[in-house]
Design an enzyme around this catalytic site. Structure first.
Site, PDB file in Angstrom:
ATOM      1  N   ALA B  16       0.829  -1.207   0.000  1.00 47.10           N
ATOM      2  CA  ALA B  16       0.000   0.000   0.000  1.00 47.10           C
ATOM      3  C   ALA B  16       0.861   1.253   0.000  1.00 47.10           C
ATOM      4  CB  ALA B  16      -0.934  -0.001   1.208  1.00 47.10           C
ATOM      5  N   LYS B  82      -1.547 -14.010 -14.492  1.00 49.47           N
ATOM      6  CA  LYS B  82      -2.867 -14.428 -14.021  1.00 49.47           C
ATOM      7  C   LYS B  82      -3.911 -13.962 -15.019  1.00 49.47           C
ATOM      8  CE  LYS B  82      -6.382 -13.783 -10.482  1.00 49.47           C
ATOM      9  NZ  LYS B  82      -6.769 -13.325  -9.142  1.00 49.47           N
ATOM     10  N   VAL B 187       6.975   5.725  14.107  1.00 52.18           N
ATOM     11  CA  VAL B 187       6.143   6.889  14.409  1.00 52.18           C
ATOM     12  C   VAL B 187       5.644   6.736  15.841  1.00 52.18           C
ATOM     13  CG1 VAL B 187       3.960   8.022  13.879  1.00 52.18           C
ATOM     14  CG2 VAL B 187       5.489   7.329  12.030  1.00 52.18           C
TER      15      VAL B 187
END
Lengths: 246, 517
Positions: B16, B82, B187
């Site tokens: 992501a 795929k 963080v």
């Protein structure tokens, strides 16, 4: 199916090679592989483009003889009408076989002259003999051997040449649309050519690299050869006109 | 409020984070301009989940956009092609199967071919009548040849890939080629602006406070910014999609030249289904199931039984990893100056491999619709939220469709068909489809994640009955339709003759590479 054998002066002492040019002998091809060292001779007659080897996807330079499968516009019943025929065509029915030999306990690759016994050029009746009556090489065979050696290095250099073109992203696909005087249209796809805008935008280092291997000259010869498409078109139009009823 | 949006802080790596970084950096050419800066902060201590081994065809466009060579991607990410999914045992459980291929039906953009196929449904499956892809998959054939340029195809395709290797390649490409700044740090805090609810900066252990204009939350299911800091509500979807657990395992091939499947194989079980994905070097296999219906031990047993069928008793000793799934998504995805991409936005079971596709769509919209300044960001956020709420809803309905069409008798499958578990829009569509075949008017948006073609493949793959008798009176141009079927037939025969197998092509790509043109 091809039947490849290593040429030797015992088994092949009576073999002759038919050297005339005709469709029956397999010259009805519409393009053949070429390589930079023969570009000067090739570009005098044929357009040079690039095509992909279907087995590897790698580019190779080709000389174009016609606009469709089995059409060679330089070929008629009298033979092949051009003062230069690419080595990849001239080599038939010969090729180079790689043979592994052991020399002083060390394995080496050796190039051996071989031929395809099923090729229609292989004869015992007519043509150029391979060997002299007492077993020595004929002048023809020596010439063939030299040509194949040149072809071997030429093709390998051609691979380098295409790699350089690919690295610099100089090749682009193009579609050749041909319209004959009869109105008949041909569209040829699957060929590639050099992108002149990208060529003009190359850096000094890139030009230097191309020049060092003499590829810059090859590039401009390939570009100049494109005017031979017109030659092919003229031949095609003449052929169609002759075939039309008066 | 007119503060320009210049500095984009992505919190979290993984697929992501790196896909977002790459797509934004490529769109704004951050390497050669100072207008937009992309910074990715990643903890060295948090492992990525590493799921999402299947992509959609959209990944080709994403990779190309970022300027990644397909040859490099295929070889470095242990990737293969795929061409769709095959569903086995979903209908009755007695060996039934169907394909959901990536290629739209022949003539799909001109006519609703499904209604013309329907009268012939006893003779040919819908997928075989309208695409070549099922047959290509049956033969483990590649979607292209070695002479086909990078990203071009004979049959539409996405990829199967090794997620960890993919993140590594993206990281390397983003930092070396696209000018993304990479900070390896934890963080520790999120700091708000003095006069608004926006995030001003994130605090890190070793790099101090890192300021930004837009923060992208790629922290996975922790949803550190959107869920943790802003407390945006999580919408639980477990009443629709029951699966909440997965067991994953790597399976070696029995021989180095074993065929590589062109499709994700999904085989229904008593209380879930098993995925089976072929990479060049291994298979990735896993069981997704609902823990209300089956114990972890039983689920593991079913998974080992499945693998044992191929590799024998080696299946007993394979290492199995458990993953928990909390099916659902956030109520909104872009809040203030923070937007969530990936599992921080939501996650559901991988039935149609939508995870990476949603990441790409999100990153693409952020990149292309990047607000010029803080003033207009709220409008962009609203539009983003509308679009992705719709996407999530449609994905959930589409996945649910696979279950409601089943005729299996186990409690899990029966409960999946209970009306109260089916979203109302899907109930309505199912009612419509009793009299008409799915088509383009079924959706209200362009850039729909699942086009009507996908609904057709699943609906008719599962043997759904549509009563078209009322249509018979209408004039139907049968000849042109017959041409589509013939065209598909011809193309299928041609491709079956000329395409190499996946294994053959991938070996050649390793040797020669694919050309860019």
């Amino acid at each position: 199916m091809a039947k490849h054998v290593i040429v030797n002066n015992e088994e092949h002492k009576d073999i002759k090679i038919i050297t005339k040019r005709s469709a029956e002998l397999g010259d009805n091809i519409w393009y053949a592989q070429t390589f930079p060292q023969e570009f000067r001779a090739v570009q005098a007659h044929y357009p040079i483009f690039f095509s992909k080897n279907p087995e590897t996807g790698q580019f190779l330079p080709v000389a174009l003889f016609g606009f469709k499968h089995q059409e060679n516009l330089f070929l008629d019943d009298q033979g092949w009408h051009a003062s230069y025929i690419p080595a990849a065509v001239m080599r038939q029915p010969f090729l180079i076989a790689q043979q592994t030999i052991t020399e002083n306990g060390e394995e080496k690759q050796q190039r051996m002259l071989s031929m395809d016994m099923d090729n229609p050029r292989v004869s015992t009746e007519e043509g150029e003999p391979l060997f002299l009556p007492y077993g020595g090489n004929s002048e023809f065979l020596d010439k063939v051997a030299n040509m194949l050696e040149a072809l071997h290095f030429g093709v390998s250099d051609g691979t380098q040449f295409c790699q350089a073109l690919t690295d610099m992203e100089l090749l682009e696909p193009f579609t050749l649309d041909v319209q004959l005087q009869t109105g008949e249209k041909h569209q040829m796809i699957g060929f590639y050519t050099i992108n002149e805008d990208k060529l003009a935008a190359l850096s000094n280092e890139q030009l230097e690299r191309l020049h060092k291997d003499n590829y810059l000259q090859a590039i401009y010869m390939a570009l100049a050869s494109q005017s031979n498409v017109r030659t092919l078109l003229n031949k095609k139009n003449a052929l169609e006109a002759a075939a039309q009823p008066a | 409020m007119n503060q320009p949006v210049r500095r984009i802080i992505i919190v979290g790596g993984g697929s992501a984070g790196w896909l977002s970084a790459g797509l934004i950096a490529a769109e704004h050419e951050t390497k050669n301009s100072n207008s937009i800066e992309v910074v990715l902060i990643e903890s060295a201590n948090i492992p990525t989940v590493g799921v999402g081994e299947g992509t959609w065809p959209s990944m080709r466009a994403s990779l190309k956009k970022m300027g990644i060579s397909e040859t490099q991607f295929l070889t470095e990410c242990d990737a293969s092609f795929k061409q769709g999914s095959k569903f086995s045992n979903w209908l009755h459980g007695g060996g039934d199967s169907y394909y959901h291929p990536f290629t739209p039906p022949v003539g799909f953009f001109e006519t609703n071919i499904a209604q013309h196929w329907y009268p012939h449904r006893d003779k040919v499956s819908f997928a075989d009548a309208v695409t070549c892809q099922g047959q290509l998959c049956d033969n483990n054939l590649a979607p292209k040849q070695i002479a086909t340029p990078e990203y071009a195809f004979h049959a539409n395709y996405g990829y199967h890939l090794d997620a960890a290797k993919f993140s590594k390649l993206l990281q390397q490409h983003c930092t070396q080629e696209l000018g993304v700044k990479h900070i390896l740090d934890d963080v520790t805090d999120i700091n708000s602006c003095p006069h608004s609810n926006d995030i001003a900066s994130v605090s890190t252990l070793e790099h101090g406070d890192i300021q930004g204009d837009l923060f992208i939350d790629c922290t996975g299911s922790k949803s550190l910014l959107l869920g943790g800091y802003y407390g945006v509500e999580f919408i639980d979807q477990s009443s629709v999609l029951f699966n909440d657990s997965a067991l994953a395992v790597h399976v070696s091939y029995q021989t180095p030249d074993a065929e590589i499947a062109s499709h994700t194989l999904s085989t229904a079980q008593t209380s879930g289904w098993i995925w089976d994905i072929g990479l060049p070097s291994r298979r990735g296999v896993g069981h997704v199931y609902a823990s209300d219906y089956i114990s972890d031990e039983q689920a593991e047993q079913q998974l080992r039984d499945y693998i044992r069928a191929d590799i024998g008793d080696q299946a007993n000793t394979l290492d199995i990893r458990k993953i928990s799934i909390k099916p659902g998504h956030r109520k909104t995805f872009w809040h203030q100056n923070c937007v969530a991409v990936g599992m921080s936005a939501g996650f559901i079971e991988p039935l149609e491999a939508s995870a990476l596709a949603l990441i790409e769509q999100s990153a693409k919209m952020i990149a292309e619709q990047l607000p010029a300044n803080r003033q207009i960001m709220d409008i962009t956020a609203k539009r983003f939220n509308q679009r992705f709420s719709h996407h999530w809803q449609r994905i959930i309905e589409f996945l649910k469709l696979h279950y409601v069409l089943s005729k299996r008798s186990e409690p899990y499958w029966q409960d999946n068909r209970a009306q109260h578990s089916i979203p109302e829009p899907l109930q309505e569509l199912l009612t419509l489809w009793q009299y008409q075949t799915p088509f383009t008017f079924d959706s209200s948006r362009t850039e729909e994640l699942f086009p009507a073609a996908s609904f057709q493949y699943v609906l008719y793959g599962m043997g759904f009955d549509t009563d078209l008798s009322w249509l018979q009176k209408r004039h139907v141009p049968m000849q042109s339709v017959q041409q589509y079927f013939n065209e598909n037939n011809k193309k299928t025969q041609h491709l079956l003759r000329t395409l190499p197998t996946n294994r053959e092509l991938l070996n050649k790509i390793r040797q020669f590479g694919l050309s860019k043109v």
